[in-house]
Design a protein around this motif. Sequence first.
Motif, short mmCIF file in Angstrom:
data_model
loop_
_atom_site.label_atom_id
_atom_site.label_comp_id
_atom_site.label_asym_id
_atom_site.label_seq_id
_atom_site.Cartn_x
_atom_site.Cartn_y
_atom_site.Cartn_z
N HIS A 47 -17.69 4.70 -1.75
CA HIS A 47 -17.24 4.54 -0.37
C HIS A 47 -16.48 5.78 0.10
N ASP A 48 -16.42 5.93 1.42
CA ASP A 48 -15.67 7.03 2.01
C ASP A 48 -14.21 6.69 2.21
N SER A 49 -13.81 5.48 1.79
CA SER A 49 -12.40 5.07 1.86
C SER A 49 -12.14 4.14 0.68
N TRP A 50 -10.94 3.60 0.65
CA TRP A 50 -10.53 2.77 -0.49
C TRP A 50 -10.63 1.30 -0.12
N TYR A 51 -11.42 0.55 -0.90
CA TYR A 51 -11.58 -0.89 -0.69
C TYR A 51 -11.30 -1.62 -2.00
N PRO A 52 -10.02 -1.81 -2.35
CA PRO A 52 -9.68 -2.42 -3.65
C PRO A 52 -10.25 -3.82 -3.84
N SER A 53 -10.37 -4.59 -2.75
CA SER A 53 -10.93 -5.94 -2.90
C SER A 53 -12.42 -5.88 -3.27
N GLY A 91 -9.65 -1.89 -19.74
CA GLY A 91 -9.52 -0.67 -18.97
C GLY A 91 -10.39 -0.69 -17.75
N CYS A 92 -10.00 -1.49 -16.74
CA CYS A 92 -10.83 -1.67 -15.56
C CYS A 92 -10.27 -0.88 -14.37
N SER A 93 -10.93 -1.00 -13.23
CA SER A 93 -10.47 -0.29 -12.04
C SER A 93 -9.11 -0.79 -11.58
N GLY A 94 -8.84 -2.08 -11.79
CA GLY A 94 -7.53 -2.62 -11.42
C GLY A 94 -6.42 -1.99 -12.25
N CYS A 95 -6.67 -1.79 -13.55
CA CYS A 95 -5.69 -1.12 -14.42
C CYS A 95 -5.43 0.30 -13.93
N ALA A 96 -6.53 1.01 -13.58
CA ALA A 96 -6.40 2.38 -13.12
C ALA A 96 -5.60 2.46 -11.82
N ASP A 97 -5.88 1.55 -10.89
CA ASP A 97 -5.14 1.55 -9.62
C ASP A 97 -3.66 1.25 -9.84
N MET A 98 -3.37 0.30 -10.75
CA MET A 98 -1.98 -0.03 -11.02
C MET A 98 -1.23 1.17 -11.58
N ARG A 99 -1.83 1.86 -12.55
CA ARG A 99 -1.17 3.04 -13.13
C ARG A 99 -0.98 4.14 -12.09
N ARG A 100 -2.00 4.36 -11.27
CA ARG A 100 -1.93 5.42 -10.26
C ARG A 100 -0.85 5.12 -9.22
N MET A 101 -0.74 3.86 -8.84
CA MET A 101 0.26 3.50 -7.83
C MET A 101 1.67 3.56 -8.39
N ILE A 102 1.88 3.02 -9.59
CA ILE A 102 3.23 2.97 -10.14
C ILE A 102 3.72 4.37 -10.49
N ALA A 103 2.83 5.25 -10.90
CA ALA A 103 3.25 6.61 -11.22
C ALA A 103 3.52 7.43 -9.97
N GLY A 104 3.08 6.96 -8.81
CA GLY A 104 3.28 7.69 -7.56
C GLY A 104 4.65 7.45 -6.96
N PRO A 105 5.08 8.33 -6.06
CA PRO A 105 6.42 8.22 -5.48
C PRO A 105 6.55 7.11 -4.45
N ASP A 106 5.44 6.66 -3.89
CA ASP A 106 5.48 5.64 -2.82
C ASP A 106 4.84 4.34 -3.30
N ARG A 107 5.20 3.93 -4.53
CA ARG A 107 4.48 2.82 -5.17
C ARG A 107 4.58 1.51 -4.39
N LYS A 108 5.74 1.22 -3.82
CA LYS A 108 5.87 -0.06 -3.10
C LYS A 108 5.02 -0.06 -1.83
N ASP A 109 5.01 1.07 -1.12
CA ASP A 109 4.18 1.17 0.08
C ASP A 109 2.70 1.05 -0.27
N MET A 110 2.30 1.72 -1.35
CA MET A 110 0.90 1.68 -1.76
C MET A 110 0.50 0.27 -2.21
N TRP A 111 1.42 -0.39 -2.89
CA TRP A 111 1.14 -1.75 -3.34
C TRP A 111 0.93 -2.68 -2.14
#
Length: 646
Positions: A47-53, A91-111
Amino acid sequence: MASLIIMNGSGLLADVVYHHLSENYHVKRQSIGEAVPGETELALVLHDSWYPSVHQKAEERFREAGIPWLRGFMSFGEGIIGPFVRPDTPGCSGCADMRRMIAGPDRKDMWGLQRRLPAEEGMHQDAWTSRVGLSHMAALISHAVQRILQGESSSLEEKISITNMKTLATSQHIFLPNPTCPMCSSLPEDTSELAHIRLESSPKIKESVYRSRSMDELKTGLVKDYLDYRTGLMNGKMQDLRLPFADVLVNMPLFGGDEGVAGRSNSYETSELTAILEGLERYCGIEPRGKRTVVHDSYDHLKEWSLNPLSVGVHETEQYKKPDFPFKPFKPEEPMNWVWGYSLLEERPILVPELLAYYSLSCGDGFVYETSNGCALGGTLEEAIFHAIMEVVERDSFLLTWYARLPLPRLDLRSANDTELQLMVERITEVTGYELYFYNSTMEHGIPSVWAIAKNKRSKGVNIICAAGANPDPVSAVKSSIYELAGMMFRDDEKLEKNRKKYKKMLKDPFAVRTMEDHGMLYGLKEAEERLTFLLDDHRPLRTFAEEFKEPPANTDLKDDLQDILQRLRRVNLDVIVVDQTTPVIERNGLYCAKVLIPGMLPMTFGHHLTRVKGLERVLTVPVQLGYEKKPLQYEQLNSFPHPFP
């Protein structure tokens, strides 16, 4: 017959990748909801954007169909490729998204954003997307597909690729599967059978070192697997060059904020690895991540198989009565979560309240405040248990000394006849302006313990810093305490001056001491020094190590050291209860984590209102056993000031 690839997604990225792959492979575009053809070898979601669902639906669909899949998408000016997900592997896409968000500075906004994004894919395009960037992404995805179909996919698993859409710079990042992921995890249920512990041989790397694996053996896996600024369990590091020894602070991002974990040694490389290990220990101790908790019942129903929660100490009755106190009195008839531990004294599995086994769970409906006290990591389970016991012992010895105001014998550090120790002492005294005082705080069990004080000889800065150590080799206990003291020097001098009024209020109001930092800062004030006169005003002759300690056992196996320690504790009727906190995250590098509870020993707490001494009568009787008092103390006689452990 050509390999069949099914592709989901609309937009430029999907179109370009389809064009690339169609020349060599049979590619069929279809929605996730359509039936998956039996001959499918790989699925792509682009996709050209992010669709986590949509990614979540893909996880469910392709896992059920037994089809591996790869995703690619744009998010805030970055192109994300991966992970390559196998249906039968964590090791799924949900795991990867969780790690990427929590390691980022704006984790609550991204969540929050992740939950608000459209549930269905559309034609929305990331604002930073460009045709050049998409073509670059498409080339990377096409190359990844070729490697997967040629059986070279191992380098794509548990990894994501991140491309800057402005510069096209691309980097690879490892992420660790989330052990509690509802999609790809398969943790076993916590059972009494899994709790059984049979001590095994654990050869030491050398007789004087209480470790079974060296840093050289561990270092490659520690840095590769756990330290990554975009997806890591730890996402940053900093060297503190002001301090007398090599001090490295590693940042551990948590959903609620960042937490620093430190490593201190004689080299920055070792300190960095030590800090990573400290972070892993913290990670394992936060919540159950190795087994699923399944026991939920009351103590009244479980008492035959469980630890009596009152045996580990509770808060003062007056505190429980306060409307803003965060804990409730223990009620044996109320159900709660329990995990299985193992009693090394009784040699049987035993149920332990989950909130005592995992320290962050003690808020809300808990009955006590529990810290990481007694958690330790090791290259073997025996090593982890050994060091967990040492931590419980050192803190118990510290607190018992404080509450009973024991006038401990002061040690002559020169009498240790240890060259490294003398060099460490000289460096502290000559470089920092602090003078070191060490005392033998060994309690009735006989496990060597020390209380350490660094006293400032300068006119400014933190006045007194305290630490503690425990080890069969008292010289090792002293060295580890010096590293702890050194790590706190100069760090808070400016903060002390800036907030002096705040800390002075704590001199009059002990319950104003609310945090771990408050304990240390209070005793940074010169006005608080008089509270330590029971140690500092000692005009007796210094004692040598030979006078105060026996030679440590000459064992080459940690199992023998551990059994010696257990025998010492058995002689004074102190049990050791072990909860195995090991998770898949550390198992990948052959590491183990253990939480040790020793009912009767004083647990370390921070915040004076959270003191836990009620029900722990050792604090009243041990001073008599050691010859400091003629009769048992009363609770009312105990030191009422906040302790100085920082």
